[in-house]
Design a protein around this motif. Sequence first.
Motif, mmCIF file in Angstrom:
data_model
loop_
_atom_site.group_PDB
_atom_site.id
_atom_site.type_symbol
_atom_site.label_atom_id
_atom_site.label_comp_id
_atom_site.label_asym_id
_atom_site.label_seq_id
_atom_site.Cartn_x
_atom_site.Cartn_y
_atom_site.Cartn_z
ATOM 1 N N LEU A 130 -16.100 7.506 -47.322
ATOM 2 C CA LEU A 130 -17.351 7.303 -48.049
ATOM 3 C C LEU A 130 -17.538 8.465 -49.008
ATOM 4 C CD1 LEU A 130 -19.924 5.567 -48.344
ATOM 5 C CD2 LEU A 130 -20.989 7.054 -46.626
ATOM 6 N N HIS A 131 -17.727 8.153 -50.291
ATOM 7 C CA HIS A 131 -17.767 9.181 -51.340
ATOM 8 C C HIS A 131 -18.999 8.959 -52.200
ATOM 9 C CE1 HIS A 131 -16.345 12.058 -54.256
ATOM 10 N NE2 HIS A 131 -16.189 11.143 -55.193
ATOM 11 N N ARG A 132 -19.757 10.023 -52.444
ATOM 12 C CA ARG A 132 -20.974 9.898 -53.246
ATOM 13 C C ARG A 132 -20.629 9.861 -54.731
ATOM 14 N NH1 ARG A 132 -26.402 10.462 -52.234
ATOM 15 N NH2 ARG A 132 -27.669 10.788 -54.087
ATOM 16 N N GLU A 133 -20.514 8.673 -55.263
ATOM 17 C CA GLU A 133 -20.189 8.445 -56.670
ATOM 18 C C GLU A 133 -20.383 6.956 -56.930
ATOM 19 O OE1 GLU A 133 -19.596 9.844 -59.954
ATOM 20 O OE2 GLU A 133 -17.849 10.881 -59.124
ATOM 21 N N THR A 134 -20.931 6.598 -58.084
ATOM 22 C CA THR A 134 -21.000 5.185 -58.411
ATOM 23 C C THR A 134 -19.622 4.687 -58.802
ATOM 24 O OG1 THR A 134 -21.490 5.571 -60.750
ATOM 25 C CG2 THR A 134 -23.375 5.436 -59.226
ATOM 26 N N LEU A 135 -19.404 3.396 -58.688
ATOM 27 C CA LEU A 135 -18.104 2.839 -59.040
ATOM 28 C C LEU A 135 -17.812 3.052 -60.528
ATOM 29 C CD1 LEU A 135 -15.805 1.169 -57.633
ATOM 30 C CD2 LEU A 135 -16.780 -0.813 -58.781
ATOM 31 N N LEU B 40 -14.758 5.181 -62.040
ATOM 32 C CA LEU B 40 -13.801 4.493 -62.906
ATOM 33 C C LEU B 40 -13.557 5.269 -64.195
ATOM 34 C CD1 LEU B 40 -12.063 2.025 -63.566
ATOM 35 C CD2 LEU B 40 -14.123 0.900 -64.438
ATOM 36 N N ALA B 41 -14.600 5.932 -64.702
ATOM 37 C CA ALA B 41 -14.466 6.684 -65.948
ATOM 38 C C ALA B 41 -13.522 7.868 -65.816
ATOM 39 C CB ALA B 41 -15.844 7.158 -66.419
ATOM 40 N N THR B 42 -13.262 8.325 -64.580
ATOM 41 C CA THR B 42 -12.399 9.486 -64.367
ATOM 42 C C THR B 42 -10.969 9.104 -63.989
ATOM 43 O OG1 THR B 42 -12.812 9.752 -61.983
ATOM 44 C CG2 THR B 42 -14.445 10.686 -63.492
#
Length: 248
Positions: free
Chosen positions: A179-184, A188-190
């Motif tokens: 589980l990672h705190r980041e929006t999809l 994706l942008a990275t």
Amino acid sequence: MSTIRTLLVDDEVLARLALRQALAPHPDVEIVGECGNAAEAMQAMAALAPDLMFLDIRMPGLDGFMLLHELKPDALPMVVFATAYGEHALRAFDADALDYILKPIDQARFDQALARVRRHWGARQAPGPGAPAAKAAVPAQRISVRVGEHMRVVATEAIDWIEADGNYVHIHVGAQAYLHRETLSGLLATLDPARFLRIHRGTLVNVERIREIHPLFQGNAEVVLHDGTRLNLSRRFRAHARRALGIA
């Protein structure tokens, strides 16, 4: 990319010196001020409007969390906690901190945090419609995910697929799911667009893991990974997936 204007907030002079030393190899980060407590930090925020704040947690008066609570949400800079106490990590991420660094500072770990800051800063600085395109950023090769009180570094090439869960994502690596705190969309942008393919509003997949694609009804399809995992390929993303995978 413009300079990242940075504020250091820690009641210990030696701790602020350690942050300065850790930032020395990063010329794109400009230290615009130092504060020894939350009251000074609130004044500095109003006067300097920094882009980034390195923030201690335990300080005289208001602690770091209380300071963030007092600041207006639209005035919050990017925040990286730097503290000697590991037990506050989950609360820090709930406060939308980008990262959480333990003292004494390890330079390699600190550099990882700066890489994460740069990715978010780059997304903030992205040009609007009609603006000249900026030079593409180098895709992320690793992602640091929290496992308990520790950070685990995951090579992006090892990721099988990623699913959205609100402001979090589940990163699937073999039998593990992190589980990672980041929006999809933010993640994706990275990532490398040649490796990661969006097949659904809430799903990214590593194209190297795709074994088969099975057509379904009404333009939808099913993607089958090498380990047998079955994922929905929605009609909205099917044309792009066909082009990316060389399907006639």
